[in-house]
Design a protein around this motif. Structure first.
Motif, PDB file in Angstrom:
ATOM      1  N   ARG A 178       0.272  -1.298  -0.038  1.00 15.56           N
ATOM      2  CA  ARG A 178      -0.174   0.008   0.004  1.00 15.56           C
ATOM      3  C   ARG A 178       0.921   1.483  -0.109  1.00 15.56           C
ATOM      4  O   ARG A 178       0.505   2.321  -0.937  1.00 15.56           O
ATOM      5  CB  ARG A 178      -0.669  -0.211   1.643  1.00 15.56           C
ATOM      6  N   THR A 179       2.097   0.946   0.948  1.00 12.48           N
ATOM      7  CA  THR A 179       2.359   2.214   1.199  1.00 12.48           C
ATOM      8  C   THR A 179       3.352   2.311  -0.652  1.00 12.48           C
ATOM      9  O   THR A 179       3.751   3.219  -0.761  1.00 12.48           O
ATOM     10  CB  THR A 179       3.677   2.041   2.125  1.00 12.48           C
ATOM     11  N   GLN A 180       4.360   1.734  -1.108  1.00 14.99           N
ATOM     12  CA  GLN A 180       4.081   1.593  -2.477  1.00 14.99           C
ATOM     13  C   GLN A 180       3.805   2.166  -3.342  1.00 14.99           C
ATOM     14  O   GLN A 180       4.162   3.125  -4.130  1.00 14.99           O
ATOM     15  CB  GLN A 180       4.891   0.465  -3.070  1.00 14.99           C
ATOM     16  N   ILE A 181       2.549   2.172  -3.122  1.00 17.75           N
ATOM     17  CA  ILE A 181       1.147   2.771  -3.641  1.00 17.75           C
ATOM     18  C   ILE A 181       1.084   4.253  -4.168  1.00 17.75           C
ATOM     19  O   ILE A 181       0.777   4.886  -4.570  1.00 17.75           O
ATOM     20  CB  ILE A 181      -0.079   1.682  -4.260  1.00 17.75           C
ATOM     21  N   GLY A 195      -0.016  16.704 -11.315  1.00 16.76           N
ATOM     22  CA  GLY A 195      -1.296  17.414 -11.201  1.00 16.76           C
ATOM     23  C   GLY A 195      -2.051  15.516 -10.948  1.00 16.76           C
ATOM     24  O   GLY A 195      -1.927  14.759 -10.995  1.00 16.76           O
ATOM     25  N   LEU A 196      -3.297  15.882  -9.814  1.00 19.11           N
ATOM     26  CA  LEU A 196      -4.354  14.730  -9.679  1.00 19.11           C
ATOM     27  C   LEU A 196      -5.168  13.926 -10.884  1.00 19.11           C
ATOM     28  O   LEU A 196      -5.125  13.089 -10.557  1.00 19.11           O
ATOM     29  CB  LEU A 196      -5.174  15.782  -8.506  1.00 19.11           C
ATOM     30  N   GLY A 197      -4.804  15.176 -12.226  1.00 17.00           N
ATOM     31  CA  GLY A 197      -6.089  14.310 -12.745  1.00 17.00           C
ATOM     32  C   GLY A 197      -5.264  12.861 -13.206  1.00 17.00           C
ATOM     33  O   GLY A 197      -6.264  12.456 -14.213  1.00 17.00           O
ATOM     34  N   ALA A 198      -4.087  13.498 -13.456  1.00 15.92           N
ATOM     35  CA  ALA A 198      -2.947  12.406 -13.960  1.00 15.92           C
ATOM     36  C   ALA A 198      -2.333  11.163 -13.177  1.00 15.92           C
ATOM     37  O   ALA A 198      -1.949   9.946 -13.389  1.00 15.92           O
ATOM     38  CB  ALA A 198      -1.663  13.463 -14.285  1.00 15.92           C
ATOM     39  N   ALA A 199      -3.417  11.023 -12.327  1.00 17.39           N
ATOM     40  CA  ALA A 199      -3.247   9.403 -11.000  1.00 17.39           C
ATOM     41  C   ALA A 199      -4.309   9.047 -11.652  1.00 17.39           C
ATOM     42  O   ALA A 199      -5.206   9.069 -11.095  1.00 17.39           O
ATOM     43  CB  ALA A 199      -3.673  10.256  -9.610  1.00 17.39           C
ATOM     44  N   THR A 200      -4.008   7.785 -12.171  1.00 18.50           N
ATOM     45  CA  THR A 200      -4.880   6.750 -12.972  1.00 18.50           C
ATOM     46  C   THR A 200      -4.557   5.670 -12.775  1.00 18.50           C
ATOM     47  O   THR A 200      -2.948   5.413 -12.209  1.00 18.50           O
ATOM     48  CB  THR A 200      -4.973   7.255 -13.823  1.00 18.50           C
ATOM     49  N   PHE A 201      -4.952   4.727 -12.607  1.00 23.76           N
ATOM     50  CA  PHE A 201      -4.491   3.229 -11.743  1.00 23.76           C
ATOM     51  C   PHE A 201      -3.553   2.773 -12.938  1.00 23.76           C
ATOM     52  O   PHE A 201      -2.049   2.254 -12.357  1.00 23.76           O
ATOM     53  CB  PHE A 201      -5.506   1.956 -12.341  1.00 23.76           C
ATOM     54  N   LEU A 251      -3.284  -5.521  -9.569  1.00 23.44           N
ATOM     55  CA  LEU A 251      -2.326  -5.066  -8.005  1.00 23.44           C
ATOM     56  C   LEU A 251      -2.983  -3.710  -7.329  1.00 23.44           C
ATOM     57  O   LEU A 251      -3.681  -4.119  -6.516  1.00 23.44           O
ATOM     58  CB  LEU A 251      -0.905  -5.285  -7.901  1.00 23.44           C
ATOM     59  N   VAL A 252      -2.698  -2.142  -8.847  1.00 21.54           N
ATOM     60  CA  VAL A 252      -3.518  -1.851  -7.686  1.00 21.54           C
ATOM     61  C   VAL A 252      -5.579  -1.699  -7.023  1.00 21.54           C
ATOM     62  O   VAL A 252      -5.518  -1.171  -6.386  1.00 21.54           O
ATOM     63  CB  VAL A 252      -2.800   0.017  -8.865  1.00 21.54           C
ATOM     64  N   GLN A 253      -5.349  -2.199  -8.356  1.00 21.14           N
ATOM     65  CA  GLN A 253      -7.036  -2.422  -8.008  1.00 21.14           C
ATOM     66  C   GLN A 253      -6.970  -3.194  -6.301  1.00 21.14           C
ATOM     67  O   GLN A 253      -8.132  -2.704  -6.409  1.00 21.14           O
ATOM     68  CB  GLN A 253      -7.277  -2.675  -9.418  1.00 21.14           C
ATOM     69  N   PHE A 296      -6.546  -1.041  -3.255  1.00 27.07           N
ATOM     70  CA  PHE A 296      -8.223  -0.024  -3.474  1.00 27.07           C
ATOM     71  C   PHE A 296      -8.919  -0.050  -3.909  1.00 27.07           C
ATOM     72  O   PHE A 296      -9.446   0.774  -4.178  1.00 27.07           O
ATOM     73  CB  PHE A 296      -6.959   0.919  -3.999  1.00 27.07           C
ATOM     74  N   GLY A 297      -9.199  -1.233  -5.606  1.00 31.18           N
ATOM     75  CA  GLY A 297     -10.620  -1.492  -5.997  1.00 31.18           C
ATOM     76  C   GLY A 297     -11.308   0.626  -7.018  1.00 31.18           C
ATOM     77  O   GLY A 297     -10.993  -0.022  -7.180  1.00 31.18           O
ATOM     78  N   THR A 298     -10.909   1.239  -6.335  1.00 32.37           N
ATOM     79  CA  THR A 298     -11.197   2.670  -6.997  1.00 32.37           C
ATOM     80  C   THR A 298     -10.121   3.215  -6.781  1.00 32.37           C
ATOM     81  O   THR A 298      -9.297   3.623  -5.844  1.00 32.37           O
ATOM     82  CB  THR A 298     -12.609   3.203  -6.681  1.00 32.37           C
ATOM     83  N   LYS A 299     -10.365   4.753  -7.811  1.00 34.32           N
ATOM     84  CA  LYS A 299      -9.592   5.508  -7.658  1.00 34.32           C
ATOM     85  C   LYS A 299      -9.756   6.710  -6.790  1.00 34.32           C
ATOM     86  O   LYS A 299      -8.670   7.451  -6.136  1.00 34.32           O
ATOM     87  CB  LYS A 299      -9.238   6.853  -9.359  1.00 34.32           C
TER      88      LYS A 299
END
Length: 210
Positions: free
Chosen positions: A11-14, A26-32, A45-47, A50-53
Motif C-alpha cells: 500500500r505504501t509503495q502505491i 497533477g491529480l488528474g494524471a493519477a490513474t490506475f 495489483l493497484v485495483q 484499493f478498488g477505486t481511484k
C-alpha cells in the motif's frame, strides 16, 4: 513456500507512487495505469489493494497527512517537557512549510487535492478538511495556554466560552490560513524563503506575543 506479501508495504509503495505522479503532473494524471507504472507494478495489483481511484487518492492524502503528523511529533518531542505555547505553535507551523524536497512535494500534493475539491472530481472538500481542523484545534489550545498564563500573571482567569476563548479559535484559524498561504508562496517563489522566518515571527508576535 513463498513469503506472503507485506500488505502495508504494498500500500505504501502505491501511495508513494501516487504522490510522485500528483506532485509531477497533477491529480488528474493519477490513474490506475500511471500509478501502476510509477510503482513498477501491475494495474491489477493497484485495483486489488484499493478498488477505486477515489480510494487510492484518499489513501494517498491520508499518507501525506500522517507523514506531517509524524514530523510534528518529532519536532515537539525535541522541545522537551512543558514547552512554551509560542514554541509549540512555531514548531507546528514550521512543519507546514516546504523547507525541503519531501515537504515541498507534500505541499504540492495537498494543494492539488484542495484544487480538485473545488470541482466535480473523485475528491470532495470534506475529504481535505480533517487536517486543517486538527491544526486549528491544536493551535487554539496553545493560544488558550498562553492566555491563561497571562491572565494568571495578572491575577485573573479565563472561563470556557469567554471572549478570549473565542478569540483563540479565530486566531488559530488565522495562523493556519497564513501558514498555508506562505507554504504555497514558497513553492512557487523561492526568493520568499529568505523572508519566511521573519514573516512567521511577525505573525506570531501579533497573535501569540513575543
Amino acid at each position: 513456500m513463498p513469503r506472503l506479501a507485506d500488505h502495508d508495504q504494498r500500500r505504501t509503495q502505491i501511495t508513494d507512487a501516487t504522490r510522485r505522479v500528483v506532485a509531477r503532473e497533477g491529480l488528474g494524471a493519477a490513474t490506475f495505469q500511471s500509478v501502476a507504472a510509477e510503482a513498477g507494478t501491475s494495474v491489477r495489483l493497484v485495483q486489488y489493494y484499493f478498488g477505486t481511484k477515489r480510494k487510492f487518492l484518499l489513501a494517498t492524502h491520508q499518507a501525506v497527512v500522517a507523514d506531517a503528523g509524524a514530523r510534528f511529533t518529532r519536532r515537539l518531542e525535541a522541545l522537551g517537557g512543558d514547552p512554551a505555547p509560542r514554541d509549540v505553535i512555531h514548531a507546528i507551523v514550521v512543519e507546514l512549510l516546504p523547507a525541503d524536497d519531501a515537504r515541498r512535494q507534500d505541499t504540492v500534493v495537498l494543494n492539488a487535492f484542495h484544487t480538485a475539491a473545488l470541482t466535480a472530481s473523485d475528491v470532495v472538500a470534506e475529504d481535505t478538511l480533517g487536517a486543517p481542523r486538527y491544526l486549528v484545534t491544536a493551535i487554539a489550545d496553545q493560544l488558550r495556554r498562553a492566555g491563561a498564563g497571562a491572565a494568571a500573571g495578572a491575577g485573573g482567569a479565563q472561563s470556557a466560552g469567554s471572549p478570549a476563548d473565542s478569540a483563540a479559535d479565530l486566531d488559530a484559524e488565522l495562523i493556519v490560513a497564513a501558514a498555508s498561504g506562505l507554504a504555497q508562496t514558497l513553492v512557487i517563489d523561492a526568493s520568499a524563503a529568505s523572508r519566511a522566518d521573519a514573516l512567521l515571527d511577525r505573525l506570531l508576535d501579533r497573535l501569540v506575543g513575543p
